[in-house]
Design a protein around this motif. Structure first.
Motif, mmCIF file in Angstrom:
data_model
loop_
_atom_site.group_PDB
_atom_site.id
_atom_site.type_symbol
_atom_site.label_atom_id
_atom_site.label_comp_id
_atom_site.label_asym_id
_atom_site.label_seq_id
_atom_site.Cartn_x
_atom_site.Cartn_y
_atom_site.Cartn_z
ATOM 1 N N UNK A 170 35.586 47.271 56.255
ATOM 2 C CA UNK A 170 36.445 46.119 56.005
ATOM 3 C C UNK A 170 35.863 45.241 54.908
ATOM 4 N N UNK A 171 36.731 44.718 54.047
ATOM 5 C CA UNK A 171 36.294 43.785 53.017
ATOM 6 C C UNK A 171 35.922 42.449 53.651
ATOM 7 N N UNK A 172 35.080 41.705 52.946
ATOM 8 C CA UNK A 172 34.737 40.371 53.411
ATOM 9 C C UNK A 172 35.987 39.488 53.396
ATOM 10 N N UNK A 173 36.031 38.514 54.299
ATOM 11 C CA UNK A 173 37.134 37.563 54.328
ATOM 12 C C UNK A 173 37.159 36.788 53.012
ATOM 13 N N UNK A 174 38.341 36.416 52.519
ATOM 14 C CA UNK A 174 38.416 35.689 51.248
ATOM 15 C C UNK A 174 37.561 34.433 51.226
ATOM 16 N N UNK A 175 37.515 33.688 52.335
ATOM 17 C CA UNK A 175 36.729 32.462 52.349
ATOM 18 C C UNK A 175 35.248 32.767 52.224
ATOM 19 N N UNK A 178 41.672 34.161 45.454
ATOM 20 C CA UNK A 178 40.913 35.177 44.730
ATOM 21 C C UNK A 178 40.449 34.653 43.375
ATOM 22 N N UNK A 179 39.155 34.807 43.089
ATOM 23 C CA UNK A 179 38.607 34.406 41.803
ATOM 24 C C UNK A 179 38.816 35.512 40.783
ATOM 25 N N UNK A 180 39.286 35.120 39.609
ATOM 26 C CA UNK A 180 39.463 36.096 38.538
ATOM 27 C C UNK A 180 38.121 36.351 37.874
ATOM 28 N N UNK A 181 37.788 37.592 37.670
ATOM 29 C CA UNK A 181 36.507 37.870 37.004
ATOM 30 C C UNK A 181 36.519 37.345 35.571
ATOM 31 N N UNK A 182 35.337 37.002 35.101
ATOM 32 C CA UNK A 182 35.216 36.482 33.730
ATOM 33 C C UNK A 182 35.665 37.537 32.724
ATOM 34 N N UNK A 183 36.418 37.078 31.718
ATOM 35 C CA UNK A 183 36.882 38.009 30.684
ATOM 36 C C UNK A 183 35.949 38.006 29.476
#
Length: 771
Positions: A473-478, A659-664
């Protein structure tokens, strides 16, 4: 490291260091006491010593333990030179009881040794030893017997082990056990099982013609070394086997058995039995008992009855060796409040297949120490032990769990060394493992993997940390958001704290605790900052000036009636003290101020609130999310500060789990940019943000950046307006822009601003900035 640590190493007979072997050369009557005698003792020195003794068994030419003047006996008695009825006594000849080596105190202990007079008793006799107190967990009942411990050490060190041989003047031949059903006769004794649920297995044997007497010294010493009192050679044999093989055995005097019968059954309502401790006990109907034809004679798995115990008059003995269900023994032990060495083992689960070996071993010891003849082959009642469970082990699973790839022959060797049987399954890449009957803890594949790790040695695994997810399972968003904020704030030099979530009352929305840990903190916190301020004050109390702390935690507010409190995740930080430590490049005297707070707040807002923005609010700043809601604030904080403390600043933000967008990342442009400064007159109430949004919309893809050049207010400007200059950067990635293209974009921008917000371009040349 094997899972059963040694809690203590206790030296045995440590108080006998000063006891010597002495030869009595002469014995004469005491001139002033009829029951005393005077012995001339050779204690190894040239001078002979007079010792007054009252024991009748002391004879000349025999060796005895001798305590010289100055020695201290295990009971604390210090030997001194003294006169007894006019005769000087220069030491003491000792009994076994006085030395703590047995219960015999009637006479002096006669030593059978070739040691010269003056030899230390511990050097002449095999008495010096150490007792290991092993911490055995409830999942390893096999380690409650010495053979189980030996088996573990054999597997760990890779050496064989064997049971010590029993010396006997005659050859002892015990025939194989005879399997019967649930009811039989063995040696004239009726043996039966009436309750297979409580007693699924029972072994019995009859030994006739025994001579019950004190046990030989080797057996007494072995039992007393582990804290068991010696009784007689028959009972001591059963205790020896219990400690050695972890199988309790009980001996009955056949002359006292009614029938004679030995039956395993349920107790009858109100049935009574007097146990070996002399207490009459009332039994419950769900208890398992051993009974004869007239009634109960023992509580199964706990304690035998006094009516059938083996005494010095016993001639014929019935040996009972059974497997009792752990739950039934545990229930009876709790109900009766009676715990014994036997119940301790039965409750944890003895080896259901080990009764045959234990019975043979007990018969051998009895015949070697008490004589007698086996009347018939031992019998075994019940369905017999079940087949061992088969567990399938995958090499890939061993590697995955342990993190290293062990040679498969090593894995097999570890499992075989603890008694497992292996059957390869090459078709499906598995191996079938049959766990040994004495290991009830081995029931799943992971248990076998743990066994491999234990025997391989935990210290032999690499110590470096490796990436590993305990689940799919993925980590919870928080949690992902909190981890990102935590990394960012720690990178800015702040230290994380995790105080308790309790606080004093903070308004009507505070959640009151029903059972608080402290009377001053009887509510759940509504904010993080007050707790951080208290930590800063605690640092100040300890003369710590420079403090930078942050916390990521939950805050609580009261919800509706009957509902749980509302919870929200926040992040907060406090800063006070010097901006930087002293260094040769600077004094380090400057202190943290509002602008340091602004930088920290903007960085934290960027981490905690994706798409958020920071705005001025009074003497501090506020943060708004993308919907314009206020989600945080920063500014100076009030605290009980000492005179030398620097100002305290802090902020608190709502942690957004989005959700955080990864740096571009993009390549540096290869074409030149073009810049224009656009000065505009803004009416009161028009925000820079509104203007910037319209400028970006009308600028199109060629507008690369918008920055504020200046913000000016002055009397020469129209009333109710201000002048804001924007620096615009234009760039095309495939060509160099021409002025005509930029002019067209600028004209479009001014038209849009005039139509939407009524904004005009400021006349060039006016003071306060311009184009």
């Amino acid at each position: 490291m094997l899972g059963a640590p040694v809690d203590a190493i206790e030296p045995l007979h440590a108080g006998l260091e000063n006891i010597l072997v002495a030869l009595v050369e002469e014995v004469r009557p005491h001139p002033n006491a009829e029951r005393l005698r005077v012995c001339v003792v050779n204690g190894g020195a040239a001078e002979r010593l007079n010792v007054v003794c009252g024991a009748a068994n002391v004879i000349a030419g025999q060796k005895y333990p001798f305590a010289p003047v100055g020695a201290t006996l295990p009971g604390g008695l210090r030997i001194e030179k003294r006169k007894l009825r006019g005769e000087t006594s220069e030491g003491m000849l000792c009994s076994a009881r006085e030395l703590g080596l047995g219960q015999d105190g009637e006479g002096i202990w006669e030593l059978d040794t070739d040691a010269a007079p003056g030899t230390r008793l511990l050097d002449a006799m095999p008495l010096a030893d150490h007792r290991l107190v092993v911490d055995v967990g409830p999942n390893r009942p096999d380690l409650l017997g010495h053979k189980g411990v030996a088996r573990e050490l054999s597997a760990a060190y890779g050496v064989p082990f064997r049971l010590p041989t029993i010396s006997s003047p005659v050859v002892i031949d015990v025939p194989p056990v005879r399997r019967v059903g649930r009811d039989t006769v063995s040696g004239g004794v009726h043996v039966a099982i009436e309750d297979l649920e409580g007693c699924p297995r029972l072994l019995g044997a009859v030994v006739r013609g025994v001579k019950v007497a004190p046990s030989p010294a080797w057996l007494v010493h072995r039992l007393e070394a582990v804290g068991i009192r010696a009784i007689n050679n028959v009972v001591d044999a059963t205790n020896y086997v219990m400690l050695e093989l972890n199988q309790p055995i009980h001996a009955y005097d056949i002359a006292r058995l009614r029938g004679p019968s030995v039956i395993a059954r349920r107790a009858r309502p109100g049935e009574l039995v007097t146990t070996l401790d002399g207490v009459e006990r009332t039994l419950l109907p769900d208890m398992i008992v051993i009974a004869d034809d007239a009634g109960a004679i023992g509580i199964a798995g706990i304690m035998g009855g006094a009516a059938t115990e083996v005494t010095s008059d016993t001639v014929d003995v019935f040996l009972e060796c059974a497997y009792f269900t752990p739950t039934s023994v545990r229930h009876a032990r709790r109900a009766l409040g009676l715990s014994t060495e036997a119940s301790y083992r039965f409750e944890r689960g003895i080896d259901r297949s080990g009764g045959v070996e234990a019975m043979r071993r007990c018969i051998e010891i009895i015949q070697a120490t008490a004589g007698g003849e086996l009347a018939d082959a031992p019998v075994e009642l019940g369905p017999g032990p079940p087949n061992p469970p088969r567990i399938f082990l995958r090499p890939s699973r061993v590697t995955q769990v342990l993190g290293i790839e062990l040679p498969w022959h090593a894995v097999e060797g570890y499992l075989v060394s603890v008694g497992a049987t292996l059957v390869p399954k090459p078709d499906d890449g598995r191996i079938a493992v049959e766990a040994p009957s004495w290991r009830p803890d081995l029931v799943r594949e992971i248990d076998l993997v743990e066994e491999v790790a234990r025997l391989h040695g935990y210290q032999n695994f690499p110590a470096e940390l490796r990436p590993f997810r305990p689940g799919q399972l993925d980590d919870a968003p928080i949690e992902r958001a909190a981890a990102e904020v935590r990394r960012g704030l720690a990178g800015q030099g702040l230290m994380e704290v995790m105080p308790l979530p309790t606080a004093p009352a903070d308004g009507p929305d505070s959640v009151r605790l029903l059972n608080p840990l402290s009377s001053t903190e009887g509510h759940l916190r509504r904010r993080l900052l007050p707790g951080l301020v208290r930590l800063v004050q605690r640092n100040w109390d300890n003369h710590v000036e420079n403090v930078r702390l942050f916390e990521i935690g939950t805050v609580f507010t009261v919800a509706g009636a009957g509902e749980r409190p509302r919870e929200e995740h926040h992040v907060a930080a406090v800063l006070t003290g010097r901006r930087e430590p002293p260094h040769w490049t600077g004094t380090g005297e400057s202190r943290i101020d509002l602008w340091d707070l602004k930088g920290q707040f903007e960085a934290a807002a960027g981490l905690a609130i994706p798409g958020g923005a920071v705005q001025v609010e009074g003497t501090g700043w506020i943060a708004r999310d993308s919907q314009g809601r206020t989600v945080g604030q920063a500014g100076p904080l009030e605290a009980d500060a000492p005179p030398w403390a620097a100002p305290l600043f802090g902020y608190e933000l709502v942690l957004d789990p989005a959700l955080r967008q990864p740096a571009g990342f993009a390549a540096l442009p290869s074409t030149p940019s073009s810049e224009r400064v656009l000065a505009l007159l803004l009416a009161e109430g028009t925000t820079v943000r509104q203007v910037e949004e319209l400028v970006r919309q009308s600028g199109g893809p060629l507008l690369e950046a918008v920055t504020i050049e200046s913000d000016y207010r002055g009397p020469e400007l129209p009333s109710g307006t201000r002048s804001v200059a924007f620096r615009l950067t234009f760039r095309a990635l495939d060509r160099t822009l021409r002025d005509a293209e930029i002019d067209a974009i600028e004209t479009r921008m001014l038209a849009t601003l005039a139509a939407e917000l009524g904004i005009q371009r400021r006349v060039a040349g006016a003071s306060g900035g311009g184009e």
